[in-house]
Enzyme design. Sequence first.
Site, PDB file in Angstrom:
ATOM      1  N   HIS A 139       1.012  -1.096  -0.117  1.00 17.22           N
ATOM      2  CA  HIS A 139       0.001   0.011   0.093  1.00 17.22           C
ATOM      3  C   HIS A 139       0.701   1.334   0.052  1.00 17.22           C
ATOM      4  CE1 HIS A 139       0.559   1.352   4.195  1.00 17.22           C
ATOM      5  NE2 HIS A 139       0.902   0.201   4.417  1.00 17.22           N
ATOM      6  N   HIS A 141       0.869   5.836  -1.363  1.00 16.21           N
ATOM      7  CA  HIS A 141       0.418   6.672  -2.425  1.00 16.21           C
ATOM      8  C   HIS A 141       1.172   6.678  -3.763  1.00 16.21           C
ATOM      9  CE1 HIS A 141      -2.131   7.990   0.729  1.00 16.21           C
ATOM     10  NE2 HIS A 141      -1.071   8.670   1.741  1.00 16.21           N
TER      11      HIS A 141
END
Length: 355
Positions: A139, A141
């Site tokens: 995970h 951005h």
Amino acid sequence: MGLLRIMMPPKFQLLALLAFAVAMLFLENQIQKLEESRGKLERAIARHEVREIEQRHTLDGSREMPLDESEDVVVIYNRVPKTASTSFTNLAYDLCGKNKYHVLHINTTKNNPVMSLQDQVRFVRNVTSWREMKPAFYHGHVSFLDFSKFGVKRKPIYINVIRDPIERLVSYYYFLRFGDDYRPGLRRRKQGDKKTFDECVSAGGSDCAAEKLWLQIPFFCGHYSECWNVGSRWALEQAKYNLVNEYLLVGVTEELEDFVMILEAALPRYFRGATELYRTGKKSHLRKTSEKKPPTKESIAKLQQSDIWKMESEFYEFALEQFQFVRAHAVREKDGELYILAQNFFYEKIYPKMN
């Protein structure tokens, strides 16, 4: 300080204020240097751990057996900021021990969502061949990365969550100024700026400009230059294409529990127990932005005049419709509760007949 101001001549008052200002700047500079040093140390430790694992992988390579198919699975959640991503990611962290998989945070320098070409190659190599970390849940951005461009045989499973564009922007605006209840002591980039979102819109400020809405489309569009050209119709269509063809499931912040429930049914290897944990756990609603004030109708109307908002809204509505379509074929409601449908296909007329 007030008594000193009365007793001191104006000239010395000014000098005292200047000295105080210089001292504060010096302290802020030292704090910044400490934070940078901590970041460098964390990255150095992470690189050392990775090297150790890769060395073990090299030494043991000749003795390795192929991974079982159920273990050779990677999920990538390229999370969009301020879409309840922290709450969802913490479910993965809470479940990884019990469900036996690894969770890895992709921490890019300055949270840059676009990787260099060489980093793309490194990342694809890690994700596909780092067997010690499989099964894995990554995970971070980062914008969508098309693994098929790199000639890999087994692509990862992509998932994501998006949010109403204006609500996401308002949340991010106040987050930069006041932080949240997840790490309340952390100093944010715009800390000290007390201007409300409405005041920013009224004054035509850059932090609340329509261009700041352009984020969810490029995250789904990917690593093409056109993806990051604000207001690009091509980027919107590419984001739609990727959402339908490259993502297993894309949920919406406003219906996060349903997203979790469907993921548990579709990927129990990762999300077994996620629905119950989301409903009863303490980490289901983390990271509430502090001091957030809802925008007025006038501010919303002003943003909605922009072609950028229209594109981001179109993408959000497209994702919402697709999610609701998936949900309609996956769950049913009974007595106010949703439940997952059982398997509704089977096999028959199997030939040749077995003796």
